[in-house]
Design a protein around this motif. Sequence first.
Motif, PDB file in Angstrom:
ATOM      1  N   ALA A 156      -7.197 -36.482  34.151  1.00 40.17           N
ATOM      2  CA  ALA A 156      -7.431 -37.772  34.805  1.00 40.17           C
ATOM      3  C   ALA A 156      -8.740 -37.753  35.589  1.00 40.17           C
TER       4      ALA A 156
ATOM      5  N   ALA B  26      -2.808 -32.385  33.386  1.00 45.30           N
ATOM      6  CA  ALA B  26      -2.869 -33.841  33.366  1.00 45.30           C
ATOM      7  C   ALA B  26      -3.732 -34.369  34.514  1.00 45.30           C
ATOM      8  N   ASP B  27      -3.611 -33.722  35.694  1.00 43.65           N
ATOM      9  CA  ASP B  27      -4.452 -34.127  36.824  1.00 43.65           C
ATOM     10  C   ASP B  27      -5.919 -33.827  36.544  1.00 43.65           C
TER      11      ASP B  27
ATOM     12  N   CYS C  95      -9.969 -36.723  26.620  1.00 36.64           N
ATOM     13  CA  CYS C  95      -8.861 -37.113  27.499  1.00 36.64           C
ATOM     14  C   CYS C  95      -7.997 -38.202  26.863  1.00 36.64           C
TER      15      CYS C  95
ATOM     16  N   ARG D 133     -11.776 -37.617  33.184  1.00 34.52           N
ATOM     17  CA  ARG D 133     -12.021 -38.933  32.576  1.00 34.52           C
ATOM     18  C   ARG D 133     -12.722 -39.860  33.552  1.00 34.52           C
ATOM     19  N   LEU D 134     -12.242 -39.918  34.803  1.00 32.10           N
ATOM     20  CA  LEU D 134     -12.851 -40.809  35.794  1.00 32.10           C
ATOM     21  C   LEU D 134     -14.305 -40.425  36.047  1.00 32.10           C
TER      22      LEU D 134
ATOM     23  N   TYR E  15      -4.595 -36.469  25.890  1.00 32.18           N
ATOM     24  CA  TYR E  15      -3.714 -36.656  27.046  1.00 32.18           C
ATOM     25  C   TYR E  15      -3.276 -38.106  27.224  1.00 32.18           C
TER      26      TYR E  15
ATOM     27  N   GLU F 151     -11.326 -49.601  38.050  1.00 35.71           N
ATOM     28  CA  GLU F 151     -12.226 -48.469  37.805  1.00 35.71           C
ATOM     29  C   GLU F 151     -13.649 -48.936  37.535  1.00 35.71           C
TER      30      GLU F 151
ATOM     31  N   LEU G 203      -4.830 -40.899  27.790  1.00 36.83           N
ATOM     32  CA  LEU G 203      -5.473 -41.734  28.799  1.00 36.83           C
ATOM     33  C   LEU G 203      -6.295 -42.826  28.139  1.00 36.83           C
TER      34      LEU G 203
END
Length: 454
Positions: free
Chosen positions: A340, A336-337, A361, A343-344, A365, A375, A367
């Motif tokens: 994240a 999951a990390d 993602c 995705r960023l 997951y 963001e 997101l």
Amino acid sequence: MTTELQDRPTTEVAHGVAVSAGAFSPRQLVHATPEALRKLDPRTQLRNPVMFVVWVGSVVVTVSAILSPSAFSILIAIWLWFTVLFANLAEAVAEGRGKAQAESLRRTKKETVARRLEKDGAEAAVPGTDLAIGDLVVVEAGETIPGDGDVVDGIATVDESAITGESAPVVREAGGDRSSVTGGTTVLSDRIVVKITTKPGESFVDRMIALVEGASRQKTPNEIALTILLAALTIIFLLSVVALQPMSAYAGGEQSLIVLTALLVCLIPTTIGALLSAIGIAGMDRLVQRNVLATSGRAVEAAGDIDTLLLDKTGTITFGNRQATELIPVGGVDVADLAAAARLSSLADQTPEGRSIVALCAAGYGLAPEAAAAEAMAEFVPFTAQTRMSGLDLAGKEIRKGAAGSLLAWAQTSSDEIKRVVDQISDDGGTPLAVAVREDGATRVLGVIRLSDV
């Protein structure tokens, strides 16, 4: 794959207009009709002995129908001319396909505008067709390289998928053995200066035009042999019909010239002679529908005997797009990390790869597929050929994704697990992208994104 069969990325010619896959579509027939009429020239008809005999017969019957009109003579004249025109139309359709493809390539070349560097350092916009050997042109991200040449300044990633079929961009830089670039490819990042090395008319696009035109209509070896056989049969039947009139006159049943001409056309292999070109079209068309361009008649015949085709690269049988298909965490990181961070790092990346990472993602997951307000204010770090990474800086956190070697160097660390995962993805034919996060001076490699050709 032999050199006679070359894969085409799509049924469209590069940046051009798609050519219909159907051999006898109404639109093609309309465009081919004027050429079919021009082929009524006797010098053109001489190339096909069978149809030349039919053409001569059509002229003779037409003259007889004008001098002594009758329903029979008029119908025979119409039938003969229809036979000749049908054969011409089949040939014209075959030639028209190659001309349409070649014209779309020429139009692409004419529409490419080059930024030529003048002696005073200023840039001048000129058509790509006006470039000469030694000209220096500037090409930046998103622009098309106007001609074949060598990079003399700068470094950039170039998309060559339209030519090579490989979806992965390649790095081109000044000096060394990676400086050569091809006209028609697209620069994806950075800025380069290219020195043109080919004369007008000798670039890759020009060679492709010649290839398409050469493939428009070439007789196969079997077709050549059949033409010789048909010519021999035509001579035999012609002598037979010529000998028939004296015998008919001797028996008191002399036949008219129209009847003898009709008999000759019926005896000689007219249908086969007229359909030879149509047979060639059918073979070419079947290959075109399967995105294969045959450059010779022998290749058309050879294609019919192919059971298994071995290709040297996966890009040849894909659409040329790389999509994210899996996230692989390393070092005990929670997936999951990794999702994240991946995705960023891709929110502002508008390449197909970047968008596919965000989509993966979001779908896998949960997101958000769109950037939140905070963001959206982050500083995007674009990909460059020098760093081979991209990402963003957000609230004191630096997130990067890119080539594993460059990312490990940025993180100032080494990881056997990362190298093992990267090697496995590469061996499977995929493209690995490593992901890392730097926060409060500490850098941590989270995992690897697998990109696969689709």
